[in-house]
Design a protein around this motif. Structure first.
Motif, mmCIF file in Angstrom:
data_model
loop_
_atom_site.group_PDB
_atom_site.id
_atom_site.type_symbol
_atom_site.label_atom_id
_atom_site.label_comp_id
_atom_site.label_asym_id
_atom_site.label_seq_id
_atom_site.Cartn_x
_atom_site.Cartn_y
_atom_site.Cartn_z
ATOM 1 N N PHE A 31 0.846 -1.188 0.000
ATOM 2 C CA PHE A 31 0.000 0.000 0.000
ATOM 3 C C PHE A 31 0.888 1.246 0.000
ATOM 4 O O PHE A 31 1.595 1.521 0.974
ATOM 5 C CB PHE A 31 -0.908 0.012 1.231
ATOM 6 C CG PHE A 31 -1.867 -1.148 1.297
ATOM 7 C CD1 PHE A 31 -3.151 -1.035 0.799
ATOM 8 C CD2 PHE A 31 -1.480 -2.362 1.865
ATOM 9 C CE1 PHE A 31 -4.040 -2.099 0.862
ATOM 10 C CE2 PHE A 31 -2.361 -3.428 1.930
ATOM 11 C CZ PHE A 31 -3.644 -3.296 1.423
ATOM 12 N N GLY A 32 0.820 2.025 -1.079
ATOM 13 C CA GLY A 32 1.748 3.136 -1.231
ATOM 14 C C GLY A 32 1.177 4.509 -0.982
ATOM 15 O O GLY A 32 1.912 5.495 -1.019
ATOM 16 N N PRO A 36 0.494 5.663 6.359
ATOM 17 C CA PRO A 36 0.537 4.195 6.439
ATOM 18 C C PRO A 36 -0.513 3.617 7.382
ATOM 19 O O PRO A 36 -1.063 2.546 7.103
ATOM 20 C CB PRO A 36 1.954 3.901 6.930
ATOM 21 C CG PRO A 36 2.761 5.083 6.501
ATOM 22 C CD PRO A 36 1.830 6.259 6.609
ATOM 23 N N ALA A 37 -0.791 4.318 8.481
ATOM 24 C CA ALA A 37 -1.771 3.800 9.444
ATOM 25 C C ALA A 37 -3.171 3.760 8.840
ATOM 26 O O ALA A 37 -3.953 2.843 9.122
ATOM 27 C CB ALA A 37 -1.764 4.648 10.711
ATOM 28 N N ILE A 38 -3.515 4.754 8.015
ATOM 29 C CA ILE A 38 -4.814 4.761 7.348
ATOM 30 C C ILE A 38 -4.846 3.711 6.250
ATOM 31 O O ILE A 38 -5.821 2.967 6.088
ATOM 32 C CB ILE A 38 -5.126 6.150 6.770
ATOM 33 C CG1 ILE A 38 -5.227 7.185 7.901
ATOM 34 C CG2 ILE A 38 -6.418 6.123 5.964
ATOM 35 C CD1 ILE A 38 -6.321 6.926 8.907
ATOM 36 N N ALA A 39 -3.768 3.630 5.473
ATOM 37 C CA ALA A 39 -3.705 2.629 4.402
ATOM 38 C C ALA A 39 -3.861 1.218 4.959
ATOM 39 O O ALA A 39 -4.513 0.363 4.350
ATOM 40 C CB ALA A 39 -2.385 2.763 3.649
ATOM 41 N N LYS A 40 -3.286 0.983 6.129
ATOM 42 C CA LYS A 40 -3.326 -0.346 6.743
ATOM 43 C C LYS A 40 -4.749 -0.781 7.079
ATOM 44 O O LYS A 40 -5.059 -1.982 7.081
ATOM 45 C CB LYS A 40 -2.456 -0.333 8.006
ATOM 46 C CG LYS A 40 -2.316 -1.660 8.705
ATOM 47 C CD LYS A 40 -1.392 -1.505 9.907
ATOM 48 C CE LYS A 40 -1.233 -2.807 10.672
ATOM 49 N NZ LYS A 40 -0.318 -2.629 11.838
ATOM 50 N N LEU A 41 -5.633 0.178 7.356
ATOM 51 C CA LEU A 41 -7.000 -0.162 7.740
ATOM 52 C C LEU A 41 -7.713 -0.976 6.667
ATOM 53 O O LEU A 41 -8.602 -1.766 6.966
ATOM 54 C CB LEU A 41 -7.805 1.109 8.033
ATOM 55 C CG LEU A 41 -7.370 1.957 9.235
ATOM 56 C CD1 LEU A 41 -8.217 3.211 9.326
ATOM 57 C CD2 LEU A 41 -7.456 1.152 10.524
ATOM 58 N N ALA A 42 -7.327 -0.778 5.395
ATOM 59 C CA ALA A 42 -7.989 -1.481 4.299
ATOM 60 C C ALA A 42 -7.447 -2.879 4.073
ATOM 61 O O ALA A 42 -7.920 -3.595 3.181
ATOM 62 C CB ALA A 42 -7.860 -0.668 3.010
ATOM 63 N N ALA A 43 -6.477 -3.300 4.872
ATOM 64 C CA ALA A 43 -5.837 -4.595 4.629
ATOM 65 C C ALA A 43 -6.800 -5.765 4.799
ATOM 66 O O ALA A 43 -6.671 -6.789 4.117
ATOM 67 C CB ALA A 43 -4.640 -4.775 5.558
ATOM 68 N N GLY A 44 -7.782 -5.642 5.685
ATOM 69 C CA GLY A 44 -8.719 -6.742 5.893
ATOM 70 C C GLY A 44 -9.559 -7.023 4.669
ATOM 71 O O GLY A 44 -9.659 -8.167 4.200
ATOM 72 N N ARG A 45 -10.182 -5.974 4.117
ATOM 73 C CA ARG A 45 -11.012 -6.179 2.928
ATOM 74 C C ARG A 45 -10.167 -6.518 1.711
ATOM 75 O O ARG A 45 -10.567 -7.313 0.863
ATOM 76 C CB ARG A 45 -11.857 -4.953 2.639
ATOM 77 C CG ARG A 45 -11.060 -3.702 2.402
ATOM 78 C CD ARG A 45 -11.815 -2.728 1.534
ATOM 79 N NE ARG A 45 -11.609 -1.368 1.973
ATOM 80 C CZ ARG A 45 -11.312 -0.379 1.152
ATOM 81 N NH1 ARG A 45 -11.161 -0.615 -0.135
ATOM 82 N NH2 ARG A 45 -11.162 0.841 1.597
ATOM 83 N N THR A 46 -8.961 -5.941 1.639
ATOM 84 C CA THR A 46 -8.110 -6.208 0.489
ATOM 85 C C THR A 46 -7.626 -7.650 0.496
ATOM 86 O O THR A 46 -7.591 -8.320 -0.544
ATOM 87 C CB THR A 46 -6.915 -5.242 0.469
ATOM 88 O OG1 THR A 46 -7.401 -3.889 0.546
ATOM 89 C CG2 THR A 46 -6.094 -5.405 -0.792
ATOM 90 N N ALA A 47 -7.247 -8.155 1.675
ATOM 91 C CA ALA A 47 -6.818 -9.553 1.780
ATOM 92 C C ALA A 47 -7.953 -10.494 1.390
ATOM 93 O O ALA A 47 -7.747 -11.475 0.657
ATOM 94 C CB ALA A 47 -6.343 -9.853 3.193
ATOM 95 N N ALA A 48 -9.157 -10.197 1.859
ATOM 96 C CA ALA A 48 -10.306 -11.045 1.501
ATOM 97 C C ALA A 48 -10.547 -11.010 -0.002
ATOM 98 O O ALA A 48 -10.846 -12.044 -0.623
ATOM 99 C CB ALA A 48 -11.547 -10.572 2.250
ATOM 100 N N GLY A 49 -10.407 -9.834 -0.603
ATOM 101 C CA GLY A 49 -10.607 -9.718 -2.042
ATOM 102 C C GLY A 49 -9.584 -10.502 -2.845
ATOM 103 O O GLY A 49 -9.930 -11.199 -3.811
ATOM 104 N N TRP A 50 -8.305 -10.412 -2.431
ATOM 105 C CA TRP A 50 -7.269 -11.161 -3.144
ATOM 106 C C TRP A 50 -7.419 -12.661 -2.926
ATOM 107 O O TRP A 50 -7.120 -13.455 -3.826
ATOM 108 C CB TRP A 50 -5.882 -10.687 -2.739
ATOM 109 C CG TRP A 50 -5.495 -9.376 -3.336
ATOM 110 C CD1 TRP A 50 -5.102 -8.238 -2.684
ATOM 111 C CD2 TRP A 50 -5.440 -9.042 -4.737
ATOM 112 N NE1 TRP A 50 -4.831 -7.234 -3.583
ATOM 113 C CE2 TRP A 50 -5.019 -7.704 -4.838
ATOM 114 C CE3 TRP A 50 -5.711 -9.754 -5.902
ATOM 115 C CZ2 TRP A 50 -4.869 -7.061 -6.074
ATOM 116 C CZ3 TRP A 50 -5.563 -9.127 -7.134
ATOM 117 C CH2 TRP A 50 -5.147 -7.797 -7.212
ATOM 118 N N ASP A 51 -7.857 -13.073 -1.752
ATOM 119 C CA ASP A 51 -8.135 -14.501 -1.543
ATOM 120 C C ASP A 51 -9.105 -15.015 -2.602
ATOM 121 O O ASP A 51 -8.892 -16.077 -3.215
ATOM 122 C CB ASP A 51 -8.751 -14.723 -0.151
ATOM 123 C CG ASP A 51 -7.720 -15.046 0.914
ATOM 124 O OD1 ASP A 51 -6.578 -15.370 0.558
ATOM 125 O OD2 ASP A 51 -8.070 -14.972 2.100
#
Length: 263
Positions: A107-108, A112-127
């Motif tokens: 996430f660029g 970084p702390a705000i970008a990290k918040l989207a990691a849950g939905r993004t990980a589920a999407g890539w799965d």
């Protein structure tokens, strides 16, 4: 294998791996050929398959495209591109009679702390994307999942993205990603009390933030608000969660008592 949340030079990054029963050349075609990408990638892709080439994405129902930049084309080993300041890197290596696919999404953008918040939905999407990719490679039909909330909530818990913090001035703060839910719909679900703030940004989606002065029993309040935010996230997906059991409340309180809470 579930996604892992890492840090790459102070930026949050997701790492996913899949062992595929297909030769690297076949996997390479599936991740670079627009005709193949159409079967598993969430957007229509047009790409100039060369270092420095353009890569364009058009999502269903949208007329406008977003353009990224190809960084590395090294068939059948590496395909890396930048999209909305995020870096997506696909590495393919031989693995027995198949391949090992290693995917990293860094996430660029922005804080970084705000970008990290989207990691849950993004990980589920890539799965889901990689499940669809495997199905395409194997000649199987693939059906999109219906319960996105459970997938995302699982990663939010695993990555610790649901935890609140205590700021230096003694304020309790929670920040939660709510994907792209309409702001008005989210506001209609909020408690009638001060401290709640909802924002929506073009590239980051919808986010809710809650702040309040820390009471005497900070740990109990952090656990109470944590449960409240879990229920809010579920409600935005039409899911009603039961109250936490007393045992779960105590587990979360213990986590807060043992972890640094100061932001």
């Amino acid at each position: 294998m579930p996604a892992k949340l890492l840090t790459d030079e102070d930026r949050p990054a997701l790492r996913l791996e899949r062992r595929l029963k297909h030769a690297p050349e076949k996997v390479w075609r599936a991740i670079t050929d627009p005709a193949e990408l159409a079967h598993w990638f969430p957007a229509k892709v047009d790409v100039e398959l060369r270092d420095g080439g353009d890569i364009r994405f058009t999502f269903p129902g949208e007329d406008d495209s977003t353009t990224g930049r190809v960084v590395t084309v090294d068939p059948p080993r590496e395909f890396t591109f930048v999209w909305n300041d995020d870096t997506l890197r696909w590495l393919i290596s031989p693995d027995g009679d198949g391949s090992l696919l290693e995917f990293t999404h860094t996430f660029g953008r922005g804080d970084p702390a705000i970008a990290k918040l989207a990691a849950g939905r993004t990980a589920a999407g890539w799965d889901v994307c990689l499940e669809a990719l495997d199905a395409r490679l194997s000649g199987r039909d693939f059906e999109q999942p219906k319960d996105w909330h459970a997938r995302m909530a699982s990663y939010v818990d695993e990555f610790g993205l649901g935890h609140g913090e205590v700021l230096e001035d003694g304020t309790i703060r929670f920040r939660r990603d709510l994907v792209w839910k309409p702001v008005d719909e989210v506001r209609a679900l909020l408690p009638d009390e001060p401290g709640w703030h909802v924002t929506q940004e073009p590239l980051e989606g919808t986010r809710v933030e809650f702040t309040e002065p820390a009471p005497d029993d900070v740990v109990a309040e952090l656990a109470r608000r944590h449960e409240q935010l879990d229920k809010l996230f579920a409600a935005t997906h039409g899911v009603e969660l039961p109250d936490w059991t007393p045992e779960h409340v105590e587990t979360v309180k213990k986590q807060y008592a043992e972890r640094p809470t100061q932001g």
